[in-house]
Design a protein around this motif. Structure first.
Motif, short mmCIF file in Angstrom:
data_model
loop_
_atom_site.label_atom_id
_atom_site.label_comp_id
_atom_site.label_asym_id
_atom_site.label_seq_id
_atom_site.Cartn_x
_atom_site.Cartn_y
_atom_site.Cartn_z
N TYR A 156 9.17 5.20 7.83
CA TYR A 156 7.80 5.39 7.08
C TYR A 156 7.28 3.97 7.16
CZ TYR A 156 3.77 6.89 4.79
OH TYR A 156 2.23 7.10 4.52
N LEU A 157 8.01 3.04 6.59
CA LEU A 157 7.54 1.66 6.47
C LEU A 157 7.45 1.03 7.75
CD1 LEU A 157 9.28 0.75 3.18
CD2 LEU A 157 7.01 1.43 3.40
N ILE A 181 4.71 6.65 -1.69
CA ILE A 181 4.32 7.38 -0.55
C ILE A 181 4.02 8.74 -1.25
CG2 ILE A 181 5.03 8.39 1.55
CD1 ILE A 181 7.35 6.45 1.70
N ASP A 187 0.87 -1.19 0.07
CA ASP A 187 -0.13 -0.03 -0.01
C ASP A 187 0.95 1.27 -0.01
OD1 ASP A 187 -1.84 -2.26 1.68
OD2 ASP A 187 -2.93 -0.80 0.52
N TRP A 188 2.05 0.99 0.32
CA TRP A 188 3.12 2.25 0.45
C TRP A 188 4.08 2.21 -0.51
CZ3 TRP A 188 2.16 -1.04 4.52
CH2 TRP A 188 0.70 -0.55 5.34
N ASP A 213 1.87 11.15 0.90
CA ASP A 213 1.29 11.47 2.06
C ASP A 213 1.69 13.08 2.16
OD1 ASP A 213 0.94 11.91 4.61
OD2 ASP A 213 1.44 9.83 5.27
N GLY A 272 8.21 4.48 -2.16
CA GLY A 272 8.16 3.83 -0.85
C GLY A 272 8.52 2.45 -0.82
N ARG A 288 4.23 1.89 9.62
CA ARG A 288 3.01 1.38 9.04
C ARG A 288 3.01 -0.20 9.42
NH1 ARG A 288 3.73 5.78 8.14
NH2 ARG A 288 2.47 5.73 10.22
#
Lengths: 563, 206
Positions: free
Chosen positions: A466-467, A361, A357-358, A363, A372, A470
């Motif tokens: 970031y990952l 990125i 889903d990422w 965002d 990402g 999540r």
């Protein structure tokens, strides 16, 4: 003058196997030189000490060191790997490190072939587009599914790959109930978990047996032949033609070239240290990116004063890893209903769930749209000594022993299951990320060792951070306790690429789009060295696919399939 | 309870030799059965071996002096004590395993030297505490001595090495001389991967 062989392949792993198989089946004579021994299924067991804690499969660091350069306040400092406690040796044996992989297989996506065009340049990094597209490689991704043997199940999701075959040739291996829990939780969070393709046969195919579900895939040779190593899947086909010879304990030291700059011979030594020469029409190098570049740099010649195919000065530069991000948590039996706890206790080893889903990125809180990566969920490796050591040695506070260690081990082993996720993000290419020949340190044969400069770009860690955040959210929703995450932007020692990147411009690349050296018409490189950017998935499927693609080019260059 | 063992690795102080010691000391078959965890439902009840732990091997060690053996065995027992609930270092032939392991050709010679030298350093710490050697210290003073060693890099390295070897003896395959009959695995309810090795890897590269 007749060559000893049509094709000499140096390295028998994921880069070499496809070439040996394709060329031998096309009617050409092939020799494969492999530095390590030739193990078979009978030689492999789940011996944690012998297979993962000693040097049965990897080099002893005093015999074959490498040096690592790390950035410190006043510049770069070099350490021999026997001092660092880590190194880049991933398995010297017939089939190479593809024997020891876990076999989580992902394709790159179309925009991964054109990161510079899509995302723009990145300050401090040397990002370039690939000279081929996803469409050029797709038929070979498909071929690898059938020939190496990839099991899986196609599921629609926003980042799903465009495929020429509707589904995988082999259904997925059986899954642990956690796979279903991850699906439930992921969907409830508005995410899109999908089954991870594995290079593991779920049942017997030809001489290869199906998976025995021992659960010890990573770091171990596969006893059944189910794992899609180059040794189990590809070399037998090459050998069956009668036109391919595999020589273990044969370490290439130099490729010799003539006054025209053509490669003519490989000089190699055997286990007694005796030096031999053999000649071929075509040379293919696939020793994993650091050692491939090392071999080329050692192979100076009349037209190659700084190393074979190194007129651009780029051999060894653009070294890529994958950014390492990890998270883990405990699913404690006491926190679940007796039914769910019983499900957790299942000995089924495979979870095989991932999130992309990422992959991009997008965002606004995190800056402009950027590349990402991927999060794969799996069980912590069941190696008991490794887990016990973690409890004893990893506290920031002090070492743990005695009754506290024993209670911690009881809780760890008997109290629940350990769920891990691995986050893969691009390692940004940079001029600081490179390998060279060490100016002073030599291996036990007197050859200069590889000196690896770890040039980290800040983006590596930002994406990793970031990952893992999540991934942590998913672990929390699953009811995990003691969640920890690691994101240091550190390099992966088992995923190595770059060093001989391909491209159309001989000033900015070592290899042409067919992975042929710009300057040496009869030299090809088919391991991960060719990649200008690494992508945010493990490399192996892409590497296998590209090696098959290049093998077809070599057949064409030699005159086509012959009978 | 016969267990195959490569004759190359039937080293002094090995599991096999220790069982001989136990048998001759009158612990008898039941004691040996408890030691190896055979035939016990729940299998976490182990005979406490206080006083039965040999302080020296039957024959010459391969890698260690007798004093190093004594000191390291005491340190290992401190790291993994034998209790009602858990097998300790002496139950898994920790010191015999360590002595054999130090002879493995794949080990970094600097690590082997560090393990041996560190035993001497630990004895010096004990002498500073007015004891003849580390093994002569009480449990709480052993803890003090080991935590003192942890304060510097060399001592910390030594502790990590010896802890690692002790855990290998606890959880490695029995073909290496530790973890007799899988007692360590059974304590933790760990199922080993299969197939298991039939002989140890002794440093021959294929």
């Amino acid at each position: 003058m007749m060559s000893d062989f049509d094709v000499c392949v140096i390295g028998s792993g994921a880069g070499g196997g496809p070439v040996a198989m394709t060329l031998a089946e096309a009617g050409y004579s092939v020799v494969v030189l492999e530095k390590g021994p030739w193990f078979t299924e009978q030689d492999f067991t789940k011996d944690e000490i012998g297979e993962t804690r000693r040097h049965r499969f990897t080099a002893r660091l005093h015999d074959e060191p490498q040096t690592v350069e790390l950035r410190e306040d006043d510049g770069w400092a070099a350490y021999p790997t026997w001092e660092t406690g880590w190194d880049f040796w991933n398995g010297a044996m017939v089939g190479g490190s593809s024997n020891l992989m876990s076999g989580f297989f992902h394709r790159l996506k179309p925009d991964d072939f054109r990161q510079r065009s899509v995302y723009g340049p990145l300050e401090g990094a040397d990002v370039s587009d690939w000279p081929i597209s996803y469409d050029d490689l797709e038929p070979y991704y498909d071929k690898v599914e059938k020939v190496v043997g990839i099991s899986g199940r196609v599921v629609a999701h926003p980042q799903a790959d465009r495929r020429s075959s509707p589904d995988f040739p082999y259904p997925p291996t059986g899954e642990h109930p956690l796979a279903g829990w991850i699906d439930e939780v992921g969907h409830a969070m508005g995410l899109h978990p999908f089954p991870v393709p594995r290079a593991i046969l779920p049942y017997a195919v030809g001489a290869r047996s199906g998976c025995s579900y021992s659960g010890f895939c990573g770091s171990y040779g596969c006893t059944t032949g189910a794992k899609g190593s180059s040794r189990a899947a590809l070399l037998p086909r090459a050998l069956a033609t009668g036109r391919c010879e595999v020589r273990p304990h044969a370490m290439a030291r130099r490729i010799l070239s003539d006054s025209q700059g053509r490669a003519t011979h490989v000089e190699f030594h055997d286990r007694e240290g005796q030096i031999h020469l053999l000649s071929a029409r075509i040379f293919v190098v696939a020793c994993q990116a650091i050692e491939t570049a090392r071999l080329l740099l050692m192979s100076t010649g009349p037209r190659h004063p700084t190393g074979l195919a190194n007129g651009s000065g780029l051999v060894g530069r653009n070294l890529l890893f994958s950014t390492v991000g990890l998270g883990d948590g405990d699913l404690l039996y006491k926190n679940f209903s007796s039914e769910r706890a019983a499900a957790l206790r299942s000995s089924a080893p495979f979870i095989n769930r991932a999130f992309q889903d990422w992959y991009v990125i997008d965002d606004p809180e995190h800056g402009p749209r950027r590349k990402g990566g991927t999060i794969d969920f799996l069980f912590l490796h069941p190696n008991p000594i490794a887990l016990a050591r973690w409890f004893a040695l990893s506290s920031a506070d002090r070492l743990v022993w005695g009754a506290p260690l024993q209670r911690a081990l009881e809780q760890a082993f008997r109290g629940g299951r350990h769920l891990l996720f691995e986050a893969f993000a691009d390692w940004q290419p940079s001029t600081d990320s490179r390998m060279t020949l060490d100016p002073s340190i030599k291996d036990k044969w007197g050859l200069p060792v590889a000196r690896v400069r770890i040039g980290k770009h800040p983006r590596n860690r930002e994406t990793g951070d970031y990952l893992v955040a999540r991934g942590r959210e998913i672990l929390e929703r699953l009811g995990a306790e003691n969640i920890g995450t690691v994101s240091r932007g550190s390099p992966s020692t088992n995923l190595v690429a770059g060093t001989c990147r391909f491209g159309t411009d001989p000033q900015r690349s070592v290899l042409d789009p067919d992975c042929r050296a710009h300057e040496v018409e009869n030299l090809f490189v088919t391991d991960g060295s060719f990649m200008p950017t690494g992508g945010s998935v493990p490399y192996t499927w892409t590497l296998y696919a590209n090696a098959f693609r290049v093998a077809d080019r070599i057949v064409a260059q030699l005159g086509g399939v012959r009978r | 309870m016969a267990r195959s063992m490569d004759s190359q690795d039937a080293s002094p102080g090995s599991h096999l030799d220790r069982r001989t010691v136990l048998a001759s000391s009158g612990v008898g078959f039941l004691g040996l059965a408890l030691l190896s965890g055979l035939g016990l439902p729940g299998c976490t009840r182990l005979l406490r071996l206080e006083g039965v732990v040999p302080t020296s091997p039957d024959a010459s060690p391969r890698s260690l002096t007798l004093q190093e053996w004594r000191t390291l065995a005491a340190a290992q027992e401190h790291f993994l004590p034998s209790t009602q609930d858990a097998p300790g270092a002496s139950d898994v032939n920790g010191i015999g395993y360590l002595d054999a392991a130090l002879a493995h050709p794949d080990l970094d010679p600097a690590d082997v030297a560090a393990v041996k030298n560190g035993a001497g350093a630990l004895d010096r710490v004990a002498r500073d505490m007015d004891a003849p050697d580390f093994a002569a210290l009480s449990e709480s003073r052993r803890e003090e001595a080991l935590r003192q060693l942890e304060q510097d890099d060399e001592g910390d390295t030594w502790l990590r090495l010896v802890l690692t070897f002790t855990l290998e003896a606890l959880l490695g395959d029995p073909v290496y001389g530790g973890n007799p009959d899988g007692v360590g695995w059974r304590w933790l309810e760990h199922s080993p991967g299969f197939p298991r090795p039939t002989r140890p890897y002794t440093g021959n590269h294929g």
